[in-house]
Enzyme design. Structure first.
Site, PDB file in Angstrom:
ATOM      1  N   SER A  97       0.889  -1.249  -0.008  1.00 16.33           N
ATOM      2  CA  SER A  97       0.047  -0.139   0.160  1.00 16.33           C
ATOM      3  C   SER A  97       1.092   1.285  -0.077  1.00 16.33           C
ATOM      4  CB  SER A  97      -1.051   0.298   1.294  1.00 16.33           C
ATOM      5  OG  SER A  97      -0.325   0.105   2.407  1.00 16.33           O
ATOM      6  N   LEU A 111      -2.920   1.065   7.213  1.00 16.53           N
ATOM      7  CA  LEU A 111      -3.338   2.157   6.355  1.00 16.53           C
ATOM      8  C   LEU A 111      -3.016   2.218   4.852  1.00 16.53           C
ATOM      9  CD1 LEU A 111      -3.195   5.140   8.979  1.00 16.53           C
ATOM     10  CD2 LEU A 111      -5.303   3.644   8.134  1.00 16.53           C
ATOM     11  N   HIS A 122       3.701  -4.849   2.681  1.00 15.49           N
ATOM     12  CA  HIS A 122       3.278  -5.519   4.128  1.00 15.49           C
ATOM     13  C   HIS A 122       3.821  -6.947   4.106  1.00 15.49           C
ATOM     14  CE1 HIS A 122       0.494  -2.469   5.110  1.00 15.49           C
ATOM     15  NE2 HIS A 122       0.409  -2.097   3.770  1.00 15.49           N
ATOM     16  N   LEU A 124       5.710 -10.367   1.755  1.00 14.13           N
ATOM     17  CA  LEU A 124       5.862 -11.315   0.492  1.00 14.13           C
ATOM     18  C   LEU A 124       6.013 -12.652   0.925  1.00 14.13           C
ATOM     19  CD1 LEU A 124       7.802 -12.192  -2.076  1.00 14.13           C
ATOM     20  CD2 LEU A 124       9.789 -11.512  -1.043  1.00 14.13           C
ATOM     21  N   TYR A 168      17.017  -8.900   1.099  1.00 13.68           N
ATOM     22  CA  TYR A 168      16.454  -7.608   0.610  1.00 13.68           C
ATOM     23  C   TYR A 168      17.626  -6.653   0.157  1.00 13.68           C
ATOM     24  CZ  TYR A 168      11.874  -8.889   2.140  1.00 13.68           C
ATOM     25  OH  TYR A 168      10.547  -9.744   2.405  1.00 13.68           O
TER      26      TYR A 168
HETATM   27  C1  LIG Z   1      11.508 -15.311   2.211  1.00 14.95           C
HETATM   28  C2  LIG Z   1      10.946 -15.758   0.945  1.00 14.95           C
HETATM   29  C3  LIG Z   1       9.812 -14.952   0.528  1.00 14.95           C
HETATM   30  C4  LIG Z   1      12.011 -16.027   0.077  1.00 14.95           C
HETATM   31  O1  LIG Z   1      11.361 -16.568  -1.188  1.00 14.95           O
HETATM   32  P1  LIG Z   1      12.267 -17.815  -1.817  1.00 14.95           P
HETATM   33  O2  LIG Z   1      11.498 -18.173  -3.066  1.00 14.95           O
HETATM   34  O3  LIG Z   1      12.300 -18.931  -0.889  1.00 14.95           O
HETATM   35  O4  LIG Z   1      13.584 -17.031  -2.038  1.00 14.95           O
HETATM   36  P2  LIG Z   1      14.576 -17.315  -3.220  1.00 14.95           P
HETATM   37  O5  LIG Z   1      14.652 -18.826  -3.778  1.00 14.95           O
HETATM   38  O6  LIG Z   1      14.338 -16.469  -4.196  1.00 14.95           O
HETATM   39  O7  LIG Z   1      15.972 -16.774  -2.639  1.00 14.95           O
HETATM   40  C5  LIG Z   1      16.659 -17.870  -1.791  1.00 14.95           C
HETATM   41  C6  LIG Z   1      17.236 -17.139  -0.755  1.00 14.95           C
HETATM   42  O8  LIG Z   1      16.823 -16.159   0.071  1.00 14.95           O
HETATM   43  C7  LIG Z   1      17.145 -16.028   1.526  1.00 14.95           C
HETATM   44  N1  LIG Z   1      16.053 -16.686   2.174  1.00 14.95           N
HETATM   45  C8  LIG Z   1      14.988 -17.342   2.143  1.00 14.95           C
HETATM   46  N2  LIG Z   1      14.378 -17.609   3.053  1.00 14.95           N
HETATM   47  C9  LIG Z   1      15.397 -17.206   4.144  1.00 14.95           C
HETATM   48  C10 LIG Z   1      14.960 -17.241   5.563  1.00 14.95           C
HETATM   49  N3  LIG Z   1      14.133 -17.980   6.094  1.00 14.95           N
HETATM   50  N4  LIG Z   1      15.895 -16.665   6.140  1.00 14.95           N
HETATM   51  C11 LIG Z   1      16.999 -16.149   5.581  1.00 14.95           C
HETATM   52  N5  LIG Z   1      17.365 -16.064   4.371  1.00 14.95           N
HETATM   53  C12 LIG Z   1      16.456 -16.808   3.688  1.00 14.95           C
HETATM   54  C13 LIG Z   1      18.613 -16.895   1.286  1.00 14.95           C
HETATM   55  O9  LIG Z   1      19.456 -16.162   0.783  1.00 14.95           O
HETATM   56  C14 LIG Z   1      18.173 -17.868   0.237  1.00 14.95           C
HETATM   57  O10 LIG Z   1      19.423 -18.006  -0.580  1.00 14.95           O
HETATM   58  P3  LIG Z   1      19.705 -19.729  -0.078  1.00 14.95           P
HETATM   59  O11 LIG Z   1      18.633 -20.651  -0.628  1.00 14.95           O
HETATM   60  O12 LIG Z   1      21.001 -19.706  -1.152  1.00 14.95           O
HETATM   61  O13 LIG Z   1      20.185 -19.839   1.135  1.00 14.95           O
HETATM   62  C15 LIG Z   1      10.067 -17.224   1.286  1.00 14.95           C
HETATM   63  O14 LIG Z   1      11.145 -18.162   1.819  1.00 14.95           O
HETATM   64  C16 LIG Z   1       8.970 -17.075   2.054  1.00 14.95           C
HETATM   65  O15 LIG Z   1       7.721 -17.184   1.826  1.00 14.95           O
HETATM   66  N6  LIG Z   1       9.114 -17.262   3.483  1.00 14.95           N
HETATM   67  C17 LIG Z   1       8.071 -17.303   4.694  1.00 14.95           C
HETATM   68  C18 LIG Z   1       7.564 -15.951   4.674  1.00 14.95           C
HETATM   69  C19 LIG Z   1       8.402 -14.802   5.020  1.00 14.95           C
HETATM   70  O16 LIG Z   1       9.280 -14.885   5.937  1.00 14.95           O
HETATM   71  N7  LIG Z   1       8.455 -13.712   4.147  1.00 14.95           N
HETATM   72  C20 LIG Z   1       9.259 -12.568   4.342  1.00 14.95           C
HETATM   73  C21 LIG Z   1       8.786 -11.574   5.250  1.00 14.95           C
HETATM   74  S1  LIG Z   1       9.410  -9.975   5.398  1.00 14.95           S
END
Ligand SMILES: CC(C)(COP(=O)(O)OP(=O)(O)OC[C@H]1O[C@@H](n2cnc3c(N)ncnc32)[C@H](O)[C@@H]1OP(=O)(O)O)[C@@H](O)C(=O)NCCC(=O)NCCS
Length: 207
Positions: A97, A111, A122, A124, A168
């Site tokens: 948002s 908001l 908010h 991902l 990030y």
């Molecule tokens: C975090 C999230 C969105 C990443 O999406 P993804 O498709 O798994 O990530 P990608 O495959 O594009 O990238 C993988 C990298 O992300 C990072 N990463 C993913 N999950 C992580 C976690 N729980 N803690 C730390 N780093 C993490 C790592 O650097 C990883 O690289 P690696 O596999 O070589 O260690 C996903 O794991 C998720 O949905 N997690 C649960 C919800 C969440 O925590 N969301 C973020 C809220 S701020």
């Protein structure tokens, strides 16, 4: 890198659902597309919440957005959301948002401030079975291109737990310090990202 990854990394026009300004209108499809990226609608809220609940409630007991809040944002500002559908099934999403202050506050959790220059992400989340396959990264790049192409939006902001700060940072976010928002015993780092570079990338890729 697979052909699929290359294809998905390249920003392209988003499919906006009908009812959203700029939508090309719903077209009849005979087969479900292998990969579709589009803004979400309130009808997608239940699917969003299912992924969110698994991702967050089972881990921390809290969800960034409850079901009503998901519906609320998808009604008010669907153009700040993005979903990835594989053969019609939602596998990953971002809900955002607008926010109009330098830093996030407790109020920013619920908001939408039209006129704000910051896209507040908010949540991902990627469906459990699709994690660590690059989907979260691809979706976040696409989202930043998408909101970077909206002239009013200058930056993206979010809060995350410390282990996700390096994730990030790969997308141009930098830590702005501890976030003022506290949820139960959880504390967060606030992350900021200028969208100037993303907007320029989008313009170049459209040529
Ligand atoms: C975090 C999230 C969105 C990443 O999406 P993804 O498709 O798994 O990530 P990608 O495959 O594009 O990238 C993988 C990298 O992300 C990072 N990463 C993913 N999950 C992580 C976690 N729980 N803690 C730390 N780093 C993490 C790592 O650097 C990883 O690289 P690696 O596999 O070589 O260690 C996903 O794991 C998720 O949905 N997690 C649960 C919800 C969440 O925590 N969301 C973020 C809220 S701020």
């Amino acid at each position: 890198m697979s052909t699929l990854s290359v294809h998905c990394l390249k920003p392209s026009a988003l499919h906006l659902p009908s009812g959203i300004p700029g939508s090309p209108g719903r077209q009849r499809r005979h087969t479900l597309p292998a990969n579709e990226f589009r803004c979400l609608t309130p009808e997608d809220a239940a699917g969003v919440f299912e992924i969110e609940r698994e991702a967050f409630v089972s881990v921390s007991g809290n969800c960034p957005l409850n079901l009503d809040e998901v519906r609320h944002f998808l009604t008010l500002c669907p153009e700040l959301s993005l979903g990835w559908f594989v053969e019609g099934r939602l596998v990953a999403f971002i809900i955002g948002s607008l926010w109009d202050e330098e830093r996030l506050t407790q109020a920013s959790l619920t908001l939408h401030r039209p006129g704000g220059r910051a896209a507040h992400l908010h949540v991902l989340a990627v469906h459990r079975t699709f994690r660590r396959q690059g989907k979260g990264s691809v979706l976040l790049w696409r989202y930043l291109h998408h909101v970077g192409g909206q002239p009013a939006v200058r930056r993206a902001v979010l809060m995350c737990e410390d282990p996700l700060v390096p994730f990030y940072q790969r997308f141009g976010f930098h830590p702005a310090g501890p976030c003022a928002i506290v949820v139960g015993s959880l504390t967060f780092t606030e992350m900021h990202c200028s969208l100037r570079g993303h907007a320029a990338l989008r313009r170049n890729s459209d040529r």
